[in-house]
Scaffold this active site. Structure first.
Site, PDB file in Angstrom:
ATOM      1  N   SER A  25       0.855  -1.188   0.000  1.00 53.13           N
ATOM      2  CA  SER A  25       0.000   0.000   0.000  1.00 53.13           C
ATOM      3  C   SER A  25       0.888   1.235   0.000  1.00 53.13           C
ATOM      4  O   SER A  25       2.019   1.191   0.507  1.00 53.13           O
ATOM      5  CB  SER A  25      -0.889   0.024   1.249  1.00 53.13           C
ATOM      6  OG  SER A  25      -1.555   1.272   1.386  1.00 53.13           O
ATOM      7  N   TYR A  29      -1.622  -0.659  10.443  1.00 52.76           N
ATOM      8  CA  TYR A  29      -1.707  -0.919   9.004  1.00 52.76           C
ATOM      9  C   TYR A  29      -0.461  -0.415   8.288  1.00 52.76           C
ATOM     10  O   TYR A  29       0.119  -1.115   7.450  1.00 52.76           O
ATOM     11  CB  TYR A  29      -2.956  -0.241   8.442  1.00 52.76           C
ATOM     12  CG  TYR A  29      -3.194  -0.483   6.972  1.00 52.76           C
ATOM     13  CD1 TYR A  29      -3.730  -1.680   6.528  1.00 52.76           C
ATOM     14  CD2 TYR A  29      -2.889   0.494   6.024  1.00 52.76           C
ATOM     15  CE1 TYR A  29      -3.958  -1.910   5.180  1.00 52.76           C
ATOM     16  CE2 TYR A  29      -3.111   0.286   4.680  1.00 52.76           C
ATOM     17  CZ  TYR A  29      -3.648  -0.918   4.264  1.00 52.76           C
ATOM     18  OH  TYR A  29      -3.868  -1.138   2.924  1.00 52.76           O
TER      19      TYR A  29
END
Length: 260
Positions: free
Chosen positions: A143, A156
């Protein structure tokens, strides 16, 4: 059909980016094994593959937090397919949206278990067959949050940074066996998952949901979100013969939101 006679495993292939990747690889000629916890979603993806492409697909229930089950399922897939040349590690969870001091140990560990340890377990299970065959392609879905801060999303962000580290180190380790390892770093991808992220961001910042969406779109030079198919097309390319000399890379698909 540049992936004819190849066999691919895609984790998290029941919807969103994973479903798009399954369709892309199947459309290029690969036989696809889908591994996920969403049985209904996987069945729907198999139906789409068999109705929209000339390839075949099977689905396998897999919980990446269970190392024994990972070994059991990958052995089953290898027996059923006769080998695997492609692994796309797409499964991941959002983790909590909260200040770091409010994140529980269980929330932290769950995020790492799925997003990082799960990819490690899949690579560990399938690398021996790739090395023995002298060919393999691994694509890890990371990501842009592994490169760029995201408010109240430390677990995350750390997990996706870990995916990039895994990708680079593994690429160096297995390159001599003609196994390429790359990561894709999507930006905000349109769909239900990013909508839940935006909702969490709006609540954490006490701002309207629409403001969070507008800010995400405005952060891109193109003024738009990424589509699942954008990520899938890059994954298909990285698995193809056209990407033979590309390894150890973390490539953004962010509509320009991140440029490093």
């Amino acid at each position: 059909m540049d992936l004819q006679e190849t066999r691919a495993v895609v984790t998290g292939g029941s919807r969103g980016i994973g479903e798009a990747i399954c369709l892309e690889l199947a459309g290029r000629g690969a036989e696809v094994a889908i591994a996920d916890i969403d049985e209904d979603g996987m069945a729907d993806t198999v139906d789409r593959i068999e109705s929209e492409t000339d390839s075949t697909a099977e689905w396998y229930y897999l919980d990446l937090t269970d190392p024994a089950l990972v070994d059991e399922r990958t052995d089953q897939i290898l027996d059923d397919l006769g080998g695997v040349e492609i692994l796309v590690n797409n499964s991941g969870i959002m983790g909590p949206t909260a200040p770091l001091e409010d994140v529980t140990v269980d929330e932290w560990e769950e995020t790492m278990d799925v997003n990082v340890r799960g990819q490690f377990l899949m690579c560990r299970a399938l690398l021996p067959t790739m090395k023995e065959a002298g060919f393999g392609r691994i694509v890890n879905i990371a990501s842009i949050t592994g490169k760029n801060p995201l408010y109240n999303r430390a677990p995350y962000a750390v997990s996706k940074m870990g995916v990039i580290g895994l990708t680079r180190t593994l690429a160096d380790e297995v390159g001599e066996h003609d196994v390429n390892v790359n990561a894709i770093c999507p930006g905000s991808v349109a769909g239900p998952r990013i909508e839940r992220v935006f909702e969490g961001q709006a609540e954490a910042r006490d701002v309207p949901y629409e403001q969070v969406v507008e800010e995400a779109e405005a952060g891109s030079p193109r003024g738009e979100l990424v589509q699942p198919e954008d990520v899938a097309q890059l994954a298909g390319f990285l698995c193809s013969p056209d990407a033979d000399r590309i390894t150890g890379q973390d490539i953004n698909v962010s509509a320009g939101r991140v440029m490093f």
